[in-house]
Design a protein around this motif. Structure first.
Motif, PDB file in Angstrom:
ATOM      1  N   VAL A 143       8.789 -52.360 -67.874  1.00  0.00           N
ATOM      2  CA  VAL A 143       8.205 -52.696 -66.571  1.00  0.00           C
ATOM      3  C   VAL A 143       6.677 -52.692 -66.699  1.00  0.00           C
ATOM      4  CG1 VAL A 143       8.008 -52.037 -64.148  1.00  0.00           C
ATOM      5  CG2 VAL A 143      10.193 -51.782 -65.342  1.00  0.00           C
ATOM      6  N   ASN A 166       6.859 -56.691 -60.647  1.00  0.00           N
ATOM      7  CA  ASN A 166       7.160 -56.398 -59.240  1.00  0.00           C
ATOM      8  C   ASN A 166       6.460 -57.283 -58.232  1.00  0.00           C
ATOM      9  OD1 ASN A 166       7.947 -53.849 -60.491  1.00  0.00           O
ATOM     10  ND2 ASN A 166       8.258 -53.240 -58.353  1.00  0.00           N
ATOM     11  N   ILE A 211      11.562 -57.824 -60.447  1.00  0.00           N
ATOM     12  CA  ILE A 211      12.281 -56.622 -59.983  1.00  0.00           C
ATOM     13  C   ILE A 211      11.688 -56.049 -58.700  1.00  0.00           C
ATOM     14  CG2 ILE A 211      13.009 -56.007 -62.340  1.00  0.00           C
ATOM     15  CD1 ILE A 211      10.829 -53.840 -62.331  1.00  0.00           C
ATOM     16  N   MET A 250      21.904 -53.940 -59.114  1.00  0.00           N
ATOM     17  CA  MET A 250      20.676 -53.194 -59.373  1.00  0.00           C
ATOM     18  C   MET A 250      20.520 -52.153 -58.266  1.00  0.00           C
ATOM     19  SD  MET A 250      17.318 -52.952 -58.058  1.00  0.00           S
ATOM     20  CE  MET A 250      15.595 -53.016 -58.584  1.00  0.00           C
ATOM     21  N   ILE A 293      17.780 -48.701 -56.951  1.00  0.00           N
ATOM     22  CA  ILE A 293      16.722 -47.693 -57.103  1.00  0.00           C
ATOM     23  C   ILE A 293      17.157 -46.520 -56.230  1.00  0.00           C
ATOM     24  CG2 ILE A 293      14.245 -47.189 -56.893  1.00  0.00           C
ATOM     25  CD1 ILE A 293      13.832 -50.240 -56.432  1.00  0.00           C
ATOM     26  N   MET A 296      15.235 -45.351 -64.635  1.00  0.00           N
ATOM     27  CA  MET A 296      13.807 -45.555 -64.804  1.00  0.00           C
ATOM     28  C   MET A 296      13.274 -44.404 -65.680  1.00  0.00           C
ATOM     29  SD  MET A 296      12.847 -47.122 -61.056  1.00  0.00           S
ATOM     30  CE  MET A 296      12.421 -45.642 -60.208  1.00  0.00           C
ATOM     31  N   SER A 297      11.946 -44.273 -65.749  1.00  0.00           N
ATOM     32  CA  SER A 297      11.375 -43.252 -66.642  1.00  0.00           C
ATOM     33  C   SER A 297      11.953 -41.855 -66.404  1.00  0.00           C
ATOM     34  CB  SER A 297       9.853 -43.191 -66.461  1.00  0.00           C
ATOM     35  OG  SER A 297       9.264 -44.385 -66.910  1.00  0.00           O
ATOM     36  N   VAL A 314      12.018 -49.342 -67.540  1.00  0.00           N
ATOM     37  CA  VAL A 314      11.103 -48.241 -67.846  1.00  0.00           C
ATOM     38  C   VAL A 314       9.650 -48.718 -67.817  1.00  0.00           C
ATOM     39  CG1 VAL A 314      10.433 -46.549 -69.594  1.00  0.00           C
ATOM     40  CG2 VAL A 314      12.850 -47.043 -69.196  1.00  0.00           C
ATOM     41  N   GLY A 315       8.844 -48.065 -66.991  1.00  0.00           N
ATOM     42  CA  GLY A 315       7.432 -48.417 -66.869  1.00  0.00           C
ATOM     43  C   GLY A 315       6.519 -47.345 -67.415  1.00  0.00           C
ATOM     44  N   SER A 316       6.292 -46.293 -66.622  1.00  0.00           N
ATOM     45  CA  SER A 316       5.267 -45.311 -66.973  1.00  0.00           C
ATOM     46  C   SER A 316       5.534 -44.573 -68.283  1.00  0.00           C
ATOM     47  CB  SER A 316       5.077 -44.316 -65.818  1.00  0.00           C
ATOM     48  OG  SER A 316       6.310 -43.816 -65.400  1.00  0.00           O
ATOM     49  N   ARG A 341       0.486 -45.533 -63.999  1.00  0.00           N
ATOM     50  CA  ARG A 341      -0.177 -46.659 -63.346  1.00  0.00           C
ATOM     51  C   ARG A 341      -1.252 -46.148 -62.414  1.00  0.00           C
ATOM     52  NH1 ARG A 341       5.264 -47.874 -63.471  1.00  0.00           N
ATOM     53  NH2 ARG A 341       5.677 -46.714 -61.572  1.00  0.00           N
TER      54      ARG A 341
END
Ligand code: PLP
Length: 240
Positions: free
Chosen positions: A32, A55, A79, A161, A163, A206-207, A227-229, A235
């Motif tokens: 991500v 996003n 996403i 999907m 969250i 996610m992370s 997975v982002g951070s 961020r």
């Protein structure tokens, strides 16, 4: 740093697969890259990653253009939340769209998908924890939305999907994903055979909760971790 982060994520995935006796081929990593510039995506690409998630429509479209030399090697996933007046940008630029939560958006995406491109690959976003603030279709409406997508020629229905509400505790995280997987199995079993064959994606984890997502993986599906951070670092604040 990204390389070390990627190694750490891969060890987390490996450990969770091992504990839960899950084939690691069943787990895929979606990087991500929201808020990070094209040069960070290129760095991740050079480290071997090929799937990226964005996003924000404008930011995503600009990044895809800036990385046009890699276009045929990258799979771009949208996403984020999407307003119906922005569907065209997603239909024309992305390969996947994870946050379809109403028929109007689905219909517009299908109509606006350029015919020379493969159908847009779709996940239905489910509001699995029943939070007021979160987007996503309610679980009892997910099947009829999924069925309506099957009739749209510009789209291919691929999975669900979610969250979930964030919990610090593994057991509670797992409970949320388990609900999604149960719904996934129900929807899958009521689809016609050809659609069933490609309805194989659970976009979850996610992370902070990827271990829980892996633990609840469905043997009939691929779990696509977003997975982002943990990969790119924290961020800087941006309202989401
Ligand atoms: C930002 C975002 C992620 C990544 O979150 P991290 O906690 O940074 O891994 C995953 N999925 C969606 C939908 C997001 O908006």
């Amino acid at each position: 740093m990204l390389i070390e982060n990627l190694h750490a994520i891969r060890s987390r995935i490996h450990a969770a697969c091992k504990i839960n006796n899950i084939d690691s081929e069943q787990i895929r990593l979606l990087a991500v890259s929201k808020t990070f510039g094209p040069e960070r995506v290129r760095e991740a690409f050079d480290a071997g990653l090929r799937e990226f998630g964005e996003n924000y429509v404008q930011e995503g479209v600009e990044k895809i253009a800036a990385l046009s030399d890699l276009r045929s090697d990258i799979t771009w996933h949208f996403i984020g939340p999407l307003q119906s007046n922005k569907t065209k940008d997603v239909a024309e630029n992305f390969d996947w769209m994870h946050t379809v939560d109403r028929e109007k958006i689905a219909r517009r995406l299908s109509e606006q998908r350029p015919p020379h491109l493969k159908p847009l690959q779709i996940c239905v976003q489910v509001n699995i924890s029943g939070q007021d603030t979160k987007s996503g279709v309610s679980p009892h409406e997910a099947l009829s939305l999924a069925q309506s997508i099957l009739d749209l020629p510009g789209l291919t229905l691929r999975g669900l999907m979610a969250i979930p509400q964030p919990f610090p505790d593994l057991a509670l995280q797992r409970r949320e994903f388990q609900r999604l997987v149960t719904l996934f199995d129900q929807i899958r079993s009521s689809l016609p055979a050809p659609s069933q064959a490609v309805f194989n994606i659970l976009s979850m984890g996610m992370s902070d909760d990827l271990e829980a997502a892996i633990a609840e993986s469905d043997p009939e599906a691929i779990t696509l971790l977003r997975v982002g951070s943990a990969l790119f670092g924290q961020r800087t604040a941006r309202s989401t």
